[in-house]
Design an enzyme around this catalytic site. Structure first.
Site, short mmCIF file in Angstrom:
data_model
loop_
_atom_site.label_atom_id
_atom_site.label_comp_id
_atom_site.label_asym_id
_atom_site.label_seq_id
_atom_site.Cartn_x
_atom_site.Cartn_y
_atom_site.Cartn_z
N PRO A 20 -11.31 -9.59 -44.43
CA PRO A 20 -11.64 -9.71 -43.05
C PRO A 20 -11.28 -11.02 -42.51
O PRO A 20 -11.11 -12.06 -43.01
CB PRO A 20 -13.37 -9.94 -43.37
CG PRO A 20 -13.35 -10.36 -44.79
CD PRO A 20 -12.13 -10.14 -45.57
N MET A 21 -10.63 -10.63 -41.16
CA MET A 21 -10.25 -11.94 -40.36
C MET A 21 -10.49 -11.59 -39.07
O MET A 21 -10.07 -10.60 -38.00
CB MET A 21 -8.85 -11.71 -40.42
CG MET A 21 -8.26 -12.07 -41.77
SD MET A 21 -6.24 -12.28 -41.79
CE MET A 21 -6.03 -10.64 -42.36
N ALA A 22 -11.48 -12.85 -38.68
CA ALA A 22 -12.05 -12.74 -37.18
C ALA A 22 -10.88 -12.75 -36.33
O ALA A 22 -9.97 -13.53 -36.33
CB ALA A 22 -12.79 -13.99 -37.23
N CYS A 106 -16.61 -18.80 -45.04
CA CYS A 106 -16.26 -19.44 -43.95
C CYS A 106 -16.31 -20.78 -43.71
O CYS A 106 -17.39 -21.53 -43.73
CB CYS A 106 -16.61 -18.68 -42.68
SG CYS A 106 -16.13 -19.27 -41.06
N GLY A 231 -4.67 -11.54 -46.94
CA GLY A 231 -5.16 -11.99 -45.61
C GLY A 231 -4.12 -12.21 -44.83
O GLY A 231 -3.31 -11.47 -44.29
N ARG A 232 -3.42 -13.69 -44.52
CA ARG A 232 -2.52 -13.89 -43.57
C ARG A 232 -1.22 -13.11 -43.99
O ARG A 232 -0.46 -12.95 -42.86
CB ARG A 232 -2.37 -15.63 -43.77
CG ARG A 232 -3.71 -16.38 -43.18
CD ARG A 232 -3.55 -17.60 -43.66
NE ARG A 232 -3.48 -17.79 -45.17
CZ ARG A 232 -3.22 -18.82 -45.83
NH1 ARG A 232 -3.01 -19.90 -45.24
NH2 ARG A 232 -3.22 -19.07 -47.02
C1 LIG Z 1 -7.54 -15.76 -38.64
C2 LIG Z 1 -8.28 -15.77 -39.85
C3 LIG Z 1 -9.56 -15.08 -39.69
C4 LIG Z 1 -10.47 -15.09 -40.75
N1 LIG Z 1 -11.67 -14.49 -40.68
C5 LIG Z 1 -12.42 -14.42 -41.90
C6 LIG Z 1 -13.76 -13.66 -41.64
O1 LIG Z 1 -14.34 -13.29 -40.76
N2 LIG Z 1 -14.33 -13.41 -42.96
C7 LIG Z 1 -13.86 -14.05 -44.03
O2 LIG Z 1 -14.61 -13.73 -44.99
N3 LIG Z 1 -12.82 -14.65 -44.09
C8 LIG Z 1 -11.98 -14.85 -43.18
N4 LIG Z 1 -10.79 -15.31 -43.24
C9 LIG Z 1 -10.25 -15.62 -44.52
C10 LIG Z 1 -9.66 -14.57 -45.02
O3 LIG Z 1 -10.53 -13.59 -45.34
C11 LIG Z 1 -8.89 -15.14 -46.45
O4 LIG Z 1 -9.90 -15.30 -47.32
C12 LIG Z 1 -8.08 -16.43 -46.48
O5 LIG Z 1 -6.95 -16.22 -45.26
C13 LIG Z 1 -7.11 -16.41 -47.51
O6 LIG Z 1 -6.57 -15.41 -48.05
P1 LIG Z 1 -4.82 -15.42 -47.48
O7 LIG Z 1 -4.08 -16.53 -48.40
O8 LIG Z 1 -4.11 -13.98 -48.32
O9 LIG Z 1 -4.75 -15.69 -46.02
C14 LIG Z 1 -9.89 -15.51 -42.09
C15 LIG Z 1 -8.83 -16.01 -42.27
C16 LIG Z 1 -7.86 -15.98 -41.20
C17 LIG Z 1 -6.38 -16.76 -41.40
#
Ligand SMILES: Cc1cc2nc3c(=O)[nH]c(=O)nc-3n(C[C@H](O)[C@H](O)[C@H](O)COP(=O)(O)O)c2cc1C
Length: 326
Positions: A20-22, A106, A231-232
């Site tokens: 999930p990514m806002a 979060c 995520g990213r």
């Molecule tokens: C732009 C952005 C928005 C995010 N929004 C949420 C969200 O709405 N809910 C959530 O649980 N995590 C959110 N995250 C965290 C990601 O879900 C994830 O846990 C975090 O980026 C680590 O994973 P990664 O290293 O693969 O990016 C967000 C991360 C980013 C970069």
């Protein structure tokens, strides 16, 4: 053998999840990534219970939008008031959701200071009460996503994982950073390994710092996690989950060509224009430009110009011309 992931009644086609990514994991992006293949489960961005229950207007409609091709989908919610989170979960269930995920991760000050998101990790007992209340209120599978702890007190692996398991959640996703770390430092996969060793009945999904198929294979191998959430990495390379899925099946890693990437970029812009409207969609799309710029090999001047454009049609025409696509 590829790992299998089952979340209560839901058998995922692959053990790969899109985080999930806002602001990013909306319907146009979810559908675009699904079309590339390999995705087992996607999530909405974290949904504010107020917006779910009493919000109105186009923003809420766009946030909740889904379609028959948008399967499997988890709806994520959060909040500091358990009663409100329960009500939002019930509303989502009544409106066709297949899975509810509760955000305990979060780190944004605005949210964590109110005791929501990763703020719950400062008071794990209250987190457990809320999770239990949601599990008991709906028939849908409920999952949680959390960080290691708020600070160096790593509540996840010093008790919380085992206790969350007792609440009846169907999976636990662990982003291996603390709340105060935000996105700095590196994800500590050893803590994912510890969580895997603690959880007896519930699958642990590893999350944090997966940017290549090789890293995903390493996370499976080193932690024993049953699924991986990306995520990213997927923002920068929408093919990443497909590439990881190929790697898990022992297939060669085929990187998309620049032409394929350019076509994807334009299709994404068009999908956002359809979803959010011809005026708003392309303007909202500008946040994707810095994400895609490196793989499209955009020069600085072009990137800067696109970020300044105020008119959606003008932006589209410029993109078509610069990337030489029909
Ligand atoms: C732009 C952005 C928005 C995010 N929004 C949420 C969200 O709405 N809910 C959530 O649980 N995590 C959110 N995250 C965290 C990601 O879900 C994830 O846990 C975090 O980026 C680590 O994973 P990664 O290293 O693969 O990016 C967000 C991360 C980013 C970069």
């Amino acid at each position: 053998m590829t790992p299998e992931l089952t979340l209560g009644p839901l058998v995922l086609p692959t053990p790969l999840l899109m985080a999930p990514m806002a602001g990013y994991s909306d319907l146009p992006f979810r559908l675009a990534v699904r079309a590339l293949g390999g995705l087992g489960l996607a999530f909405t961005e974290m949904l504010n219970p107020h917006s779910v229950l009493i919000g109105g207007g186009r923003k809420r409609t766009a946030l909740l939008a889904t379609s028959p091709e948008d399967r499997l989908l988890g709806h994520q919610t959060y909040g500091s008031d358990p009663a409100l989170v329960v009500e939002a979960a019930r509303w989502l269930e009544a409106h066709g959701a297949a899975l509810i995920d509760i955000n305990l991760g979060c780190p944004t000050r605005k949210i964590a200071n109110r005791g929501a998101g990763a703020g719950f990790l400062k008071k794990p007992d209250q987190a457990l009460l809320m999770v239990r209340a949601v599990v008991q209120a709906v028939r849908l599978p409920v999952t949680v996503k959390l960080r290691l702890g708020w600070d160096t007190n790593l509540v996840s692996t010093t008790g919380l994982i085992g206790e969350l398991e007792q609440t009846g959640v169907k999976a636990i996703t662990l982003h291996a950073r603390t709340g105060i770390q935000g996105y700095t430092g590196v994800a500590d996969w050893r803590e994912i390994r510890r969580a895997v060793e603690t959880a007896r009945t519930v699958p642990v999904i590893g999350n944090g710092d997966i940017f290549t198929p090789g890293q995903a294979l390493a996370m499976f191998r080193e932690t024993g996690c049953r699924g991986i959430m990306v995520g990213r990495g997927i923002l920068k390379d929408p093919w990443l989950i497909r590439r990881i899925w190929d790697a898990l099946q022992g297939k060669p890693d085929i990187e998309p060509t620049r032409e394929e990437r350019a076509r994807f970029f334009l299709d994404h812009l068009d999908a956002m224009a359809r979803h959010y409207g011809e005026d708003t969609g392309p303007l909202l799309f500008r946040k994707w430009i810095p994400q895609y710029a490196p793989s499209l090999r955009l020069d600085k001047a072009t990137k800067h110009r696109w970020l300044q454009v105020r008119d959606g049609r003008e932006l589209r025409a410029d993109i078509v011309k610069c990337l030489a696509i029909e």
